[in-house]
Write an enzyme that holds these catalytic residues in place. Structure first.
Site, PDB file in Angstrom:
ATOM      1  N   GLU A   1      89.476  80.773  33.262  1.00 24.90           N
ATOM      2  CA  GLU A   1      88.541  80.541  32.152  1.00 24.90           C
ATOM      3  C   GLU A   1      89.136  81.067  30.848  1.00 24.90           C
ATOM      4  O   GLU A   1      89.987  81.965  30.852  1.00 24.90           O
ATOM      5  CB  GLU A   1      87.212  81.262  32.428  1.00 24.90           C
ATOM      6  CG  GLU A   1      86.076  80.330  32.823  1.00 24.90           C
ATOM      7  CD  GLU A   1      85.545  79.460  31.695  1.00 24.90           C
ATOM      8  OE1 GLU A   1      86.331  79.052  30.797  1.00 24.90           O
ATOM      9  OE2 GLU A   1      84.346  79.169  31.692  1.00 24.90           O
ATOM     10  N   ASP A   2      88.679  80.492  29.744  1.00 25.67           N
ATOM     11  CA  ASP A   2      89.093  80.984  28.439  1.00 25.67           C
ATOM     12  C   ASP A   2      88.342  82.262  28.073  1.00 25.67           C
ATOM     13  O   ASP A   2      88.925  83.239  27.633  1.00 25.67           O
ATOM     14  CB  ASP A   2      88.906  79.905  27.357  1.00 25.67           C
ATOM     15  CG  ASP A   2      87.523  79.253  27.380  1.00 25.67           C
ATOM     16  OD1 ASP A   2      86.678  79.602  28.242  1.00 25.67           O
ATOM     17  OD2 ASP A   2      87.280  78.365  26.542  1.00 25.67           O
TER      18      ASP A   2
ATOM     19  N   ASP B   1      81.188  84.734  28.585  1.00 25.61           N
ATOM     20  CA  ASP B   1      80.191  85.077  27.582  1.00 25.61           C
ATOM     21  C   ASP B   1      78.921  85.508  28.323  1.00 25.61           C
ATOM     22  O   ASP B   1      78.815  86.656  28.735  1.00 25.61           O
ATOM     23  CB  ASP B   1      79.995  83.833  26.709  1.00 25.61           C
ATOM     24  CG  ASP B   1      79.184  84.068  25.456  1.00 25.61           C
ATOM     25  OD1 ASP B   1      79.392  85.096  24.805  1.00 25.61           O
ATOM     26  OD2 ASP B   1      78.352  83.204  25.120  1.00 25.61           O
TER      27      ASP B   1
ATOM     28  N   PHE C   1      82.445  85.403  17.318  1.00 27.78           N
ATOM     29  CA  PHE C   1      82.796  84.055  17.737  1.00 27.78           C
ATOM     30  C   PHE C   1      84.288  83.848  17.469  1.00 27.78           C
ATOM     31  O   PHE C   1      84.754  83.989  16.346  1.00 27.78           O
ATOM     32  CB  PHE C   1      81.965  82.990  17.016  1.00 27.78           C
ATOM     33  CG  PHE C   1      82.085  81.666  17.697  1.00 27.78           C
ATOM     34  CD1 PHE C   1      81.258  81.348  18.770  1.00 27.78           C
ATOM     35  CD2 PHE C   1      83.055  80.746  17.309  1.00 27.78           C
ATOM     36  CE1 PHE C   1      81.397  80.145  19.443  1.00 27.78           C
ATOM     37  CE2 PHE C   1      83.196  79.535  17.974  1.00 27.78           C
ATOM     38  CZ  PHE C   1      82.371  79.236  19.037  1.00 27.78           C
TER      39      PHE C   1
ATOM     40  N   ARG D   1      91.469  74.621  18.337  1.00 33.02           N
ATOM     41  CA  ARG D   1      91.991  74.928  19.679  1.00 33.02           C
ATOM     42  C   ARG D   1      93.485  75.228  19.660  1.00 33.02           C
ATOM     43  O   ARG D   1      93.972  76.042  20.432  1.00 33.02           O
ATOM     44  CB  ARG D   1      91.770  73.741  20.630  1.00 33.02           C
ATOM     45  CG  ARG D   1      90.335  73.516  21.044  1.00 33.02           C
ATOM     46  CD  ARG D   1      90.298  72.565  22.241  1.00 33.02           C
ATOM     47  NE  ARG D   1      88.975  71.994  22.448  1.00 33.02           N
ATOM     48  CZ  ARG D   1      87.970  72.589  23.093  1.00 33.02           C
ATOM     49  NH1 ARG D   1      88.134  73.800  23.601  1.00 33.02           N
ATOM     50  NH2 ARG D   1      86.799  71.993  23.240  1.00 33.02           N
TER      51      ARG D   1
HETATM   52  P1  IMP Z   1      79.239  81.429  29.493  1.00 38.08           P
HETATM   53  O1  IMP Z   1      78.836  80.443  30.539  1.00 38.08           O
HETATM   54  O2  IMP Z   1      78.080  81.821  28.612  1.00 38.08           O
HETATM   55  O3  IMP Z   1      79.970  82.639  30.046  1.00 38.08           O
HETATM   56  O4  IMP Z   1      80.134  80.654  28.468  1.00 38.08           O
HETATM   57  C1  IMP Z   1      81.465  80.489  28.559  1.00 38.08           C
HETATM   58  C2  IMP Z   1      81.848  79.334  27.653  1.00 38.08           C
HETATM   59  O5  IMP Z   1      81.216  79.401  26.364  1.00 38.08           O
HETATM   60  C3  IMP Z   1      83.323  79.399  27.375  1.00 38.08           C
HETATM   61  O6  IMP Z   1      84.045  78.721  28.370  1.00 38.08           O
HETATM   62  C4  IMP Z   1      83.416  78.757  26.006  1.00 38.08           C
HETATM   63  O7  IMP Z   1      83.528  77.365  26.135  1.00 38.08           O
HETATM   64  C5  IMP Z   1      82.119  79.078  25.340  1.00 38.08           C
HETATM   65  N1  IMP Z   1      82.240  80.232  24.423  1.00 38.08           N
HETATM   66  C6  IMP Z   1      81.661  81.435  24.548  1.00 38.08           C
HETATM   67  N2  IMP Z   1      81.985  82.262  23.543  1.00 38.08           N
HETATM   68  C7  IMP Z   1      82.842  81.562  22.755  1.00 38.08           C
HETATM   69  C8  IMP Z   1      83.576  81.889  21.529  1.00 38.08           C
HETATM   70  O8  IMP Z   1      83.494  83.009  20.972  1.00 38.08           O
HETATM   71  N3  IMP Z   1      84.348  80.906  21.030  1.00 38.08           N
HETATM   72  C9  IMP Z   1      84.471  79.680  21.602  1.00 38.08           C
HETATM   73  N4  IMP Z   1      83.833  79.337  22.741  1.00 38.08           N
HETATM   74  C10 IMP Z   1      83.005  80.273  23.309  1.00 38.08           C
HETATM   75 MG    MG Z   2      84.781  76.752  28.112  1.00 37.15          MG
END
Ligand code: IMP
Ligand code: MG
Length: 173
Positions: free
Chosen positions: A96-97, A100, A149, A162
Site C-alpha cells: 500500500e502507499d 489512513d 495530506f 503522482r
Molecule cells: P484508508 O482506507 O483510509 O486507510 O485509506 C487509504 C487510501 O486513502 C490510500 O491508499 C490513499 O489512496 C488514500 N489517502 C489517504 N491519505 C492520503 C494522503 O495524504 N494523500 C493521498 N492519498 C491518501
Molecule cells: Mg490508495
C-alpha cells in the site's frame, strides 16, 4: 485557489528507506518465493522500487479498489480490478502507499485471507496513525507521518502529483 507542495521526505530518504525495507523482507522470506500485490494506483512507484531491491524470486499482481464515503462515512470498499491469478499457497505481501483510516487494508486482509495464501503480510510506505479508525497490524512501514495530506511517489491529489519523485505536503490556500 493556490496549490503548493513542500517536501516532506526527499527522494533520497524515500529510496534509502525502501532499500532498508527490501533488505528486511529479503531476510524474512529467505529461501521462499514472494508475491507482491500492488494496490493501484498509489502503490505503483513504491512496488516497483521495492521489487527491484528484494533479492528473492518475486511475482507481481495488481488490484484496484475504491472506497465509498457514504453519508455516515461508512467507507465501504469495492473491487474495481481483481488479481489476475490465484494466491492459494503463495507468500503474499500487500503493498500500500498509505494507511489512513485502515479500512482499505483491513478489507483486503479479510478478502485475501479467504483465498488461502501460504502467508499474508502488509507493507506500506506511509502510515498516518492519528487517522486510524480500524486497527490493522502492518508488518512493514516505511515512514510514520503526521496528519497532513501528502502527494508524490504515487500519491495523488485529484489524480495529479503522482509522478513527483519525493513525498510532499499538499498546501491549499
Ligand atoms: P484508508 O482506507 O483510509 O486507510 O485509506 C487509504 C487510501 O486513502 C490510500 O491508499 C490513499 O489512496 C488514500 N489517502 C489517504 N491519505 C492520503 C494522503 O495524504 N494523500 C493521498 N492519498 C491518501
Ligand atoms: Mg490508495
Amino acid at each position: 485557489m493556490g496549490e503548493r507542495v513542500s517536501v516532506m521526505i526527499s527522494e533520497e530518504e524515500v529510496e534509502n528507506r525502501i532499500r532498508e525495507m527490501a533488505e528486511q523482507i529479503t531476510k524474512d522470506y529467505a529461501g521462499e518465493e514472494l508475491k507482491l500485490i500492488c494496490i493501484l494506483k498509489g502503490s505503483v512507484f513504491f512496488t516497483t522500487e521495492l521489487a527491484k531491491r528484494i533479492d528473492l524470486p518475486v511475482k507481481l499482481d495488481f488490484m484496484s479498489v475504491s472506497s465509498y464515503e457514504g453519508t455516515q462515512s461508512t467507507g465501504r470498499i469495492k473491487i474495481v480490478k481483481d488479481l489476475d491469478d490465484s494466491i492459494a499457497g503463495d507468500n503474499v505481501l500487500i503493498i500500500e502507499d498509505i494507511v489512513d483510516s485502515g479500512r482499505t487494508l483491513s478489507y483486503l486482509l479479510d478478502l485475501l485471507m479467504n483465498r488461502n495464501p501460504k502467508s499474508l503480510r502488509l507493507c506500506t510506505l506511509l502510515d498516518k496513525p492519528d487517522r486510524r479508525v480500524i486497527d490493522v497490524d502492518v508488518d512493514y512501514t516505511g515512514f510514520r507521518i503526521p496528519d497532513e495530506f501528502v502527494v508524490g511517489y504515487g500519491l495523488d491529489y485529484d489524480q495529479r502529483y503522482r509522478a513527483l519523485p519525493y513525498i510532499g505536503i499538499m498546501h491549499l490556500d
